[in-house]
Design a protein around this motif. Structure first.
Motif, PDB file in Angstrom:
ATOM      1  N   TYR A 121       0.737  -1.175  -0.096  1.00 30.53           N
ATOM      2  CA  TYR A 121       0.011   0.119   0.020  1.00 30.53           C
ATOM      3  C   TYR A 121       0.649   1.494  -0.056  1.00 30.53           C
ATOM      4  CZ  TYR A 121       0.609   0.913   5.183  1.00 30.53           C
ATOM      5  OH  TYR A 121       0.877   1.351   6.392  1.00 30.53           O
ATOM      6  N   ILE A 156      -6.571  -0.424   1.064  1.00 27.88           N
ATOM      7  CA  ILE A 156      -6.165   0.398   1.816  1.00 27.88           C
ATOM      8  C   ILE A 156      -5.485   1.520   1.386  1.00 27.88           C
ATOM      9  CG2 ILE A 156      -4.056   0.673   3.638  1.00 27.88           C
ATOM     10  CD1 ILE A 156      -4.242  -2.254   4.204  1.00 27.88           C
ATOM     11  N   TYR A 170      -5.438  -3.485  11.487  1.00 27.68           N
ATOM     12  CA  TYR A 170      -6.214  -4.297  10.214  1.00 27.68           C
ATOM     13  C   TYR A 170      -7.257  -5.265  10.948  1.00 27.68           C
ATOM     14  CZ  TYR A 170      -6.432  -7.379   6.198  1.00 27.68           C
ATOM     15  OH  TYR A 170      -6.851  -7.959   4.988  1.00 27.68           O
ATOM     16  N   LEU A 220      -9.574   0.395   9.024  1.00 31.05           N
ATOM     17  CA  LEU A 220      -9.146  -0.645   8.160  1.00 31.05           C
ATOM     18  C   LEU A 220     -10.025  -1.802   8.672  1.00 31.05           C
ATOM     19  CD1 LEU A 220      -5.271  -0.108   7.784  1.00 31.05           C
ATOM     20  CD2 LEU A 220      -7.079   0.781   6.551  1.00 31.05           C
ATOM     21  N   THR A 231      -3.885   5.047  10.760  1.00 29.69           N
ATOM     22  CA  THR A 231      -4.969   3.827  10.583  1.00 29.69           C
ATOM     23  C   THR A 231      -5.148   2.993  11.654  1.00 29.69           C
ATOM     24  OG1 THR A 231      -3.464   2.056   9.963  1.00 29.69           O
ATOM     25  CG2 THR A 231      -3.697   3.720   8.211  1.00 29.69           C
TER      26      THR A 231
END
Length: 364
Positions: free
Chosen positions: A37, A180, A124, A148, A121
């Motif tokens: 990403y 992402i 995940y 995310l 962010t």
């Protein structure tokens, strides 16, 4: 020339069909470096490779022994950054490593200049307690918080590439890496400086940013707080769920008059796992007390009769009769903010005809 800096535990790629004994710094599983990403993001923004700095700093999430030295090493790059992305937390156990993760963000923050555009962010794998800490650090830094936690749900065992190591297989691969990157780029290009209710600071986007944040997976419910409204109409503020198959279900009115509801809050619970949440405003809908029924294309009915009044959706602009966005959103210290515009064609585009804050019970 803009300088792009990515710091985190999920930067590097891992070659397919190879074995490793420990994940180490193989935080992501793209099939090649140009598909992770970081490279996708700076490429999408037209940067050249000599402006890119990537540092994988995953051990600092749980071990702060070398924190000072490691941050000193990258401090010049942080201070020189025009575009900074931070992605930490997936390797941190909560609450055991909360202090280490907090110290890591503080150490990085002390080197960030006011001219730097910062993006932070979530984890995940949607580690909710850790995400709450990251959210707080993001707000203190004045950064854009990018959720995310829903991307993992798009993983499929057949997704390319398939790795020998099962731990690597659950990491984001090419498709998830691209998502992402898209979220970071979209946020960077988002519209800003939209007028809202007096006294509300706004830096966000038209449409719903981080739609995955409004997903009920692992979340017991949401608290909706009504900030107020500046509209000549008495608008009903309502909610529904969207299934994984795209069906709109469980539509109901939260406040029949969003102006009269100012200063109050309501809890929305018992949502179905994996369903997304959509909000809609019914212009002049204060007298409507029945539940709405929607088709996939947004056509609505009340008691079986087609409703032809003005309804504007947060979930997707395609559901609106005029096909344009009628909502702006942002992450704020008070929660996930949404502002609505209640006039066909966009009206005065002030997005203050209803303003709400949303708190994820499990996150805040």
């Amino acid at each position: 020339m803009a300088r792009f800096v990515f710091l985190g535990n999920s930067i590097t790629h891992h070659e397919p069909n190879t074995s490793i004994g420990w994940l180490g710094n193989y935080g992501m599983a793209a099939s090649s470096a140009d598909r992770d990403y970081a490279h996708l993001t700076f490429g999408a923004l037209g940067a050249s490779t000599d402006t890119l700095f990537i540092e994988n700093m995953y051990p600092l999430e749980w071990d702060s022994t070398s924190l000072s030295a490691d941050i000193n090493d990258v401090a010049p790059d942080i201070m020189d950054a025009d575009f900074l992305v931070l992605q930490f937390g997936d390797n941190a156990a909560f609450p055991d490593n909360a202090d280490e993760l907090s110290a890591l963000y503080d150490a990085i923050s002390s080197n960030v200049t006011s001219s730097t555009e910062v993006f932070v962010t979530s984890t995940y794998w949607r580690t909710q307690e850790t995400d709450a800490l990251i959210y707080q650090k993001s707000s203190a830094l004045g950064a854009e918080f990018i959720f995310l936690g829903d991307i993992f749900l798009t993983q499929k065992a057949k997704d390319f590439p398939v790795f020998d190591h099962p731990g690597v297989n659950i990491h984001p691969k090419d498709h998830q890496m691209a998502e992402i990157s898209k979220r970071i780029v979209d946020r960077h290009e988002a519209a800003r400086d939209i007028d809202l209710l007096e006294g509300i600071e706004f830096s966000g986007t038209k449409g719903v940013l981080d739609q995955g944040y409004l997903t009920s997976t692992g979340v017991s419910g949401f608290k909706i707080s009504f900030e107020g409204a500046e509209s000549s109409a008495t608008n009903a503020l309502s909610i529904y769920e969207v299934t994984v198959d795209g069906e709109i279900i469980n539509a109901r009115i939260l406040a029949s008059d969003s102006k009269a509801a100012e200063g109050t809050s309501i809890e929305v619970t018992d949502m179905t796992a994996a369903n997304k949440i959509g909000f809609f405003i019914v212009k002049g809908g204060a007298s409507i007390e029945d539940e709405f029924v929607f088709t996939r294309n947004g056509t609505s009915s009340v008691r079986g009769a087609v409703y032809d009044g003005e309804i504007y959706h947060s979930f997707a602009s395609r559901l609106n009769a005029d096909g344009i966005e009628h909502v702006v959103t942002a992450h704020t210290e008070k929660g996930f903010m949404m502002g609505f515009e209640d006039t066909r064609g966009g009206g005065d585009r002030d997005f203050q005809d209803a303003v709400i804050y949303i708190e994820d019970f499990a996150l805040f």
